[in-house]
Design a protein around this motif. Structure first.
Motif, PDB file in Angstrom:
ATOM      1  N   GLU A 126     -14.428 -19.257   6.260  1.00  0.00           N
ATOM      2  CA  GLU A 126     -14.606 -17.828   6.587  1.00  0.00           C
ATOM      3  C   GLU A 126     -16.083 -17.493   6.745  1.00  0.00           C
ATOM      4  O   GLU A 126     -16.477 -16.814   7.685  1.00  0.00           O
ATOM      5  N   ASN A 153      -3.504  -9.860   4.478  1.00  0.00           N
ATOM      6  CA  ASN A 153      -3.812  -8.747   3.576  1.00  0.00           C
ATOM      7  C   ASN A 153      -2.539  -7.998   3.195  1.00  0.00           C
ATOM      8  O   ASN A 153      -2.315  -7.697   2.027  1.00  0.00           O
ATOM      9  N   LYS A 208      -0.781 -10.058   0.814  1.00  0.00           N
ATOM     10  CA  LYS A 208      -1.535 -10.257  -0.425  1.00  0.00           C
ATOM     11  C   LYS A 208      -1.524  -8.991  -1.289  1.00  0.00           C
ATOM     12  O   LYS A 208      -1.433  -9.061  -2.511  1.00  0.00           O
ATOM     13  N   TYR A 209      -1.588  -7.835  -0.650  1.00  0.00           N
ATOM     14  CA  TYR A 209      -1.657  -6.577  -1.407  1.00  0.00           C
ATOM     15  C   TYR A 209      -0.305  -5.858  -1.424  1.00  0.00           C
ATOM     16  O   TYR A 209      -0.241  -4.638  -1.433  1.00  0.00           O
ATOM     17  N   ASP A 262       2.107  -1.911   6.669  1.00  0.00           N
ATOM     18  CA  ASP A 262       2.838  -2.509   5.548  1.00  0.00           C
ATOM     19  C   ASP A 262       3.255  -1.423   4.569  1.00  0.00           C
ATOM     20  O   ASP A 262       2.789  -0.281   4.666  1.00  0.00           O
ATOM     21  N   TYR A 286     -16.683  -6.509   1.132  1.00  0.00           N
ATOM     22  CA  TYR A 286     -16.180  -5.319   0.431  1.00  0.00           C
ATOM     23  C   TYR A 286     -14.750  -5.555  -0.034  1.00  0.00           C
ATOM     24  O   TYR A 286     -13.862  -5.895   0.744  1.00  0.00           O
ATOM     25  N   ARG A 287     -14.540  -5.373  -1.327  1.00  0.00           N
ATOM     26  CA  ARG A 287     -13.185  -5.445  -1.886  1.00  0.00           C
ATOM     27  C   ARG A 287     -13.022  -4.220  -2.771  1.00  0.00           C
ATOM     28  O   ARG A 287     -13.954  -3.802  -3.440  1.00  0.00           O
ATOM     29  N   THR A 288     -11.834  -3.648  -2.769  1.00  0.00           N
ATOM     30  CA  THR A 288     -11.649  -2.472  -3.629  1.00  0.00           C
ATOM     31  C   THR A 288     -11.617  -2.950  -5.084  1.00  0.00           C
ATOM     32  O   THR A 288     -11.368  -4.124  -5.347  1.00  0.00           O
ATOM     33  N   SER A 346      -8.502  -4.801  -6.066  1.00  0.00           N
ATOM     34  CA  SER A 346      -8.304  -6.188  -5.657  1.00  0.00           C
ATOM     35  C   SER A 346      -9.298  -7.129  -6.327  1.00  0.00           C
ATOM     36  O   SER A 346      -9.030  -8.319  -6.450  1.00  0.00           O
ATOM     37  N   SER A 381     -12.658 -13.024  -0.488  1.00  0.00           N
ATOM     38  CA  SER A 381     -14.102 -12.794  -0.518  1.00  0.00           C
ATOM     39  C   SER A 381     -14.487 -11.443   0.058  1.00  0.00           C
ATOM     40  O   SER A 381     -15.620 -11.018  -0.057  1.00  0.00           O
ATOM     41  N   GLY A 382     -13.532 -10.792   0.709  1.00  0.00           N
ATOM     42  CA  GLY A 382     -13.874  -9.519   1.357  1.00  0.00           C
ATOM     43  C   GLY A 382     -14.457  -9.733   2.736  1.00  0.00           C
ATOM     44  O   GLY A 382     -15.114  -8.858   3.281  1.00  0.00           O
ATOM     45  N   LEU A 383     -14.201 -10.889   3.327  1.00  0.00           N
ATOM     46  CA  LEU A 383     -14.730 -11.159   4.673  1.00  0.00           C
ATOM     47  C   LEU A 383     -13.657 -10.968   5.743  1.00  0.00           C
ATOM     48  O   LEU A 383     -13.969 -10.790   6.911  1.00  0.00           O
ATOM     49  N   GLY A 384     -12.367 -11.027   5.322  1.00  0.00           N
ATOM     50  CA  GLY A 384     -11.243 -10.988   6.265  1.00  0.00           C
ATOM     51  C   GLY A 384     -11.355  -9.870   7.292  1.00  0.00           C
ATOM     52  O   GLY A 384     -11.347 -10.121   8.504  1.00  0.00           O
ATOM     53  N   LEU A 385     -11.491  -8.622   6.832  1.00  0.00           N
ATOM     54  CA  LEU A 385     -11.516  -7.490   7.769  1.00  0.00           C
ATOM     55  C   LEU A 385     -12.852  -7.375   8.507  1.00  0.00           C
ATOM     56  O   LEU A 385     -12.895  -6.878   9.634  1.00  0.00           O
TER      57      LEU A 385
HETATM   58  P1  ATP Z   1     -10.442 -12.257   2.305  1.00  0.00           P
HETATM   59  O1  ATP Z   1      -9.618 -11.602   3.373  1.00  0.00           O
HETATM   60  O2  ATP Z   1     -11.807 -12.575   2.763  1.00  0.00           O
HETATM   61  O3  ATP Z   1      -9.749 -13.381   1.657  1.00  0.00           O
HETATM   62  P2  ATP Z   1     -10.070  -9.724   1.070  1.00  0.00           P
HETATM   63  O4  ATP Z   1      -8.651  -9.695   1.528  1.00  0.00           O
HETATM   64  O5  ATP Z   1     -10.348  -9.178  -0.249  1.00  0.00           O
HETATM   65  O6  ATP Z   1     -10.664 -11.155   1.171  1.00  0.00           O
HETATM   66  P3  ATP Z   1     -10.581  -8.133   3.375  1.00  0.00           P
HETATM   67  O7  ATP Z   1      -9.440  -8.730   4.091  1.00  0.00           O
HETATM   68  O8  ATP Z   1     -11.802  -7.891   4.120  1.00  0.00           O
HETATM   69  O9  ATP Z   1     -10.971  -8.936   2.083  1.00  0.00           O
HETATM   70  O10 ATP Z   1     -10.108  -6.749   2.806  1.00  0.00           O
HETATM   71  C1  ATP Z   1     -11.025  -5.933   2.125  1.00  0.00           C
HETATM   72  C2  ATP Z   1     -10.376  -5.134   1.047  1.00  0.00           C
HETATM   73  O11 ATP Z   1      -9.553  -4.124   1.626  1.00  0.00           O
HETATM   74  C3  ATP Z   1      -9.458  -5.932   0.199  1.00  0.00           C
HETATM   75  O12 ATP Z   1     -10.127  -6.493  -0.860  1.00  0.00           O
HETATM   76  C4  ATP Z   1      -8.435  -4.889  -0.269  1.00  0.00           C
HETATM   77  O13 ATP Z   1      -8.957  -4.210  -1.398  1.00  0.00           O
HETATM   78  C5  ATP Z   1      -8.401  -3.918   0.850  1.00  0.00           C
HETATM   79  N1  ATP Z   1      -7.240  -4.135   1.744  1.00  0.00           N
HETATM   80  C6  ATP Z   1      -7.223  -4.732   2.944  1.00  0.00           C
HETATM   81  N2  ATP Z   1      -6.005  -4.724   3.503  1.00  0.00           N
HETATM   82  C7  ATP Z   1      -5.189  -4.136   2.605  1.00  0.00           C
HETATM   83  C8  ATP Z   1      -3.808  -3.826   2.582  1.00  0.00           C
HETATM   84  N3  ATP Z   1      -2.997  -4.121   3.618  1.00  0.00           N
HETATM   85  N4  ATP Z   1      -3.312  -3.169   1.492  1.00  0.00           N
HETATM   86  C9  ATP Z   1      -4.114  -2.855   0.472  1.00  0.00           C
HETATM   87  N5  ATP Z   1      -5.435  -3.109   0.421  1.00  0.00           N
HETATM   88  C10 ATP Z   1      -5.953  -3.766   1.467  1.00  0.00           C
END
Ligand code: ATP
Ligand code: MG
Length: 486
Positions: free
Chosen positions: A315, A387, A390-391, A416, A434-436, A439, A447-451
């Motif tokens: 990533e 995501n 995962k959430y 979702d 950035y991660r909330t 999470s 890592s907060g890189l996905g989005l």
């Molecule tokens: P990574 O994707 O790099 O493994 P990550 O999922 O924490 O890590 P992002 O995908 O960038 O990072 O998402 C950033 C943050 O946004 C997440 O940590 C989560 O808190 C919040 N988030 C993103 N998508 C969702 C979702 N569908 N439902 C709830 N919270 C979400």
């Protein structure tokens, strides 16, 4: 008013104003002097006093002509001549009477002169005409009338008008006019130069000041344009430059902070799995994993952590390439309906295990053709769906992918029914790392890189990405792709 217009105008004024002022001054001076001349002759001021003097002179001369032809002997009479003299004095004129080359009468002021030398001989000049003559130092106009007395002796009566006072006055007026013209020129030039330079020098002084402030590092010094001319435009341009400079310095500082934050985040995120791996390896080495089952569990955990690490590094690598614009995009025309159907098929299997259903709705699409990089778009879909899963906090998870057409683009929504995102976090979830809080504290890795990766990829496709979410209910991630006309 533009500076050019102001300059042209000031040149015009510099030329016209002295002329008008000179005319006014000359008129005033002429009126004053004409009044003074009229006063000195005892006339009422009406029109040209010189003309009036000439007329009066003519009248007196005509009278004397009549007397000389009808009653010439009167001109021997001293009393008569003295009275005549009084009348003539008012006209600045003196009388002389000559009989056979002997001057029998002359005004007091002429007595000291040798008139015989100046006065024309009997019959040598035309009677009645004006002649210019210099008597002593005085400039005069002279006219005469020849006649015969009853005893046949030759008589001549002279009228001598002294022009010196008028000429002196004219000389004074010319001198005064020169001084006045000089003063007018100095005053108009001074005033105009002051006004023109005020419009230039002051703003330039302000600009110099501002430049000094910037040199000293103060970027808060605002320059307000004082006028709408070229100088004002220069001030505006300077102000724009200051704002740009300030923004770029701020951006630079922000980049610097981001870089520091990035390094700290990367080290932290890399350290966590490495520490865990080290711990488990130590456990094996120290013999803590004393049964084959335990050893296998340890090794599986090590494998999982190493996979996390691998994923994180991938990533990071991808993001850094995207961030540095080092990644080439291979855009191809794709039918987005078919493309998403394939994605759904691919992802559904994994999701079903977690009891999450993945649905696709493409009904609203008439033109499904978009220009995308296949692989990168897959990363976008995977990151978002990952995501969502995962959430997910519901027993029965649901992920809906919905397509909508809007002008020249397709809007894709991935919705979702998971835990949702707190309102204050929504604007930040596309920032890197950035991660909330939720999470971070939960067990879900990441890592907060996905989005952040999603955002960069969509931006490369000239699209937009945004999120809507309600805590407890679920999240929708939207992004747009430009369609191509078929
Ligand atoms: P990574 O994707 O790099 O493994 P990550 O999922 O924490 O890590 P992002 O995908 O960038 O990072 O998402 C950033 C943050 O946004 C997440 O940590 C989560 O808190 C919040 N988030 C993103 N998508 C969702 C979702 N569908 N439902 C709830 N919270 C979400
Ligand atoms: Mg993620």
């Amino acid at each position: 008013m533009s500076f050019k217009t102001r300059l042209i105008l000031s040149y015009v004024v510099m030329f016209v104003a002295p002329i008008i002022l000179t005319i006014i001054a000359a008129a005033v001076m002429v009126v004053i002097n004409v009044r003074a001349v009229a006063g000195s002759y005892g006339f009422e001021f009406k029109g040209n006093p010189v003309k009036q003097v000439m007329e009066k002179n003519q009248e007196a001369f005509d009278n004397i002509k009549v007397v000389a032809s009808e009653n010439p002997d009167v001109l021997r009479d001293k009393m008569y001549l003295e009275n005549l003299e009084k009348e003539l004095n008012k006209l600045n004129t003196s009388a002389v009477v000559r009989i056979n080359n002997n001057i029998i009468y002359s005004s007091n002021n002429l007595k000291r002169l040798d008139l015989n030398e100046v006065l024309p001989e009997f019959g040598s000049a035309t009677s009645g005409s004006y002649e210019r003559a210099l008597l002593g130092n005085e400039v005069t106009f002279m006219r005469h009338q020849d006649f015969y007395f009853t005893d046949k002796s030759q008589g001549t009566v002279f009228f001598i008008t002294d022009m010196t006072p008028i000429l002196k006055r004219v000389g004074r007026v010319v001198l005064y006019m020169c001084v006045v013209i000089l003063l007018i020129l100095i005053a108009t030039d001074g005033i105009l130069t002051y006004y023109v330079s005020k419009g230039v020098l002051r703003p330039i002084e302000t600009l110099k000041n501002a430049a000094n402030q910037i040199e000293e590092g103060n970027l808060e010094f605002e320059v307000k344009p004082a006028s709408e001319d070229e100088i004002g435009e220069l001030c505006t341009a300077f102000e724009k430059m200051r704002v740009k400079l300030k923004e770029s310095i701020n951006l630079q500082m922000q980049y610097e902070n981001n870089r520091k934050e990035l390094i700290s985040n990367i080290s932290h995120d890399l350290k966590t799995p490495v520490t865990a791996i080290k711990g488990y390896v130590e456990g094996i080495l120290d013999g803590v994993a004393d049964t084959p089952e335990k050893t296998e569990r340890y090794i599986r955990t090590i494998y999982a952590k190493a996979s996390d690490l691998d994923k994180l590094i991938d990533e990071l690598f991808l993001f850094s390439k995207l961030d540095l614009n080092n990644l080439t995009f291979n855009f191809e025309q794709v039918d987005i309906k078919e493309y998403l159907e394939d994605c759904v098929q691919e992802l559904s299997l994994g999701l079903e295990k977690d009891n999450i259903s993945l649905n696709l709705n493409t009904e609203k699409i008439t033109n499904p053709f978009v220009l995308v990089d296949n692989e990168k778009l897959k990363r976008v879909i995977i990151n978002i769906v990952e995501n969502a899963s995962k959430y997910m906090d519901k027993e029965e998870g649901k992920i809906d992918i919905r397509l909508e057409e809007n002008d020249d683009k397709v809007i894709i929504e991935i919705k979702d029914n998971g835990q949702g995102i707190p309102k204050e976090d929504i604007p930040c979830i596309f920032d890197r790392f950035y991660r909330t809080d939720k999470s971070r504290s939960s067990l879900t890795g990441g890592s907060g890189l996905g989005l952040a990766i999603v955002k960069r990829i969509i931006e490369e496709h000239e699209g937009k990405v945004w999120a809507e979410s309600e805590e407890g209910k679920g999240t929708s991630i939207f992004f747009t792709l430009k369609t191509i006309k078929k």
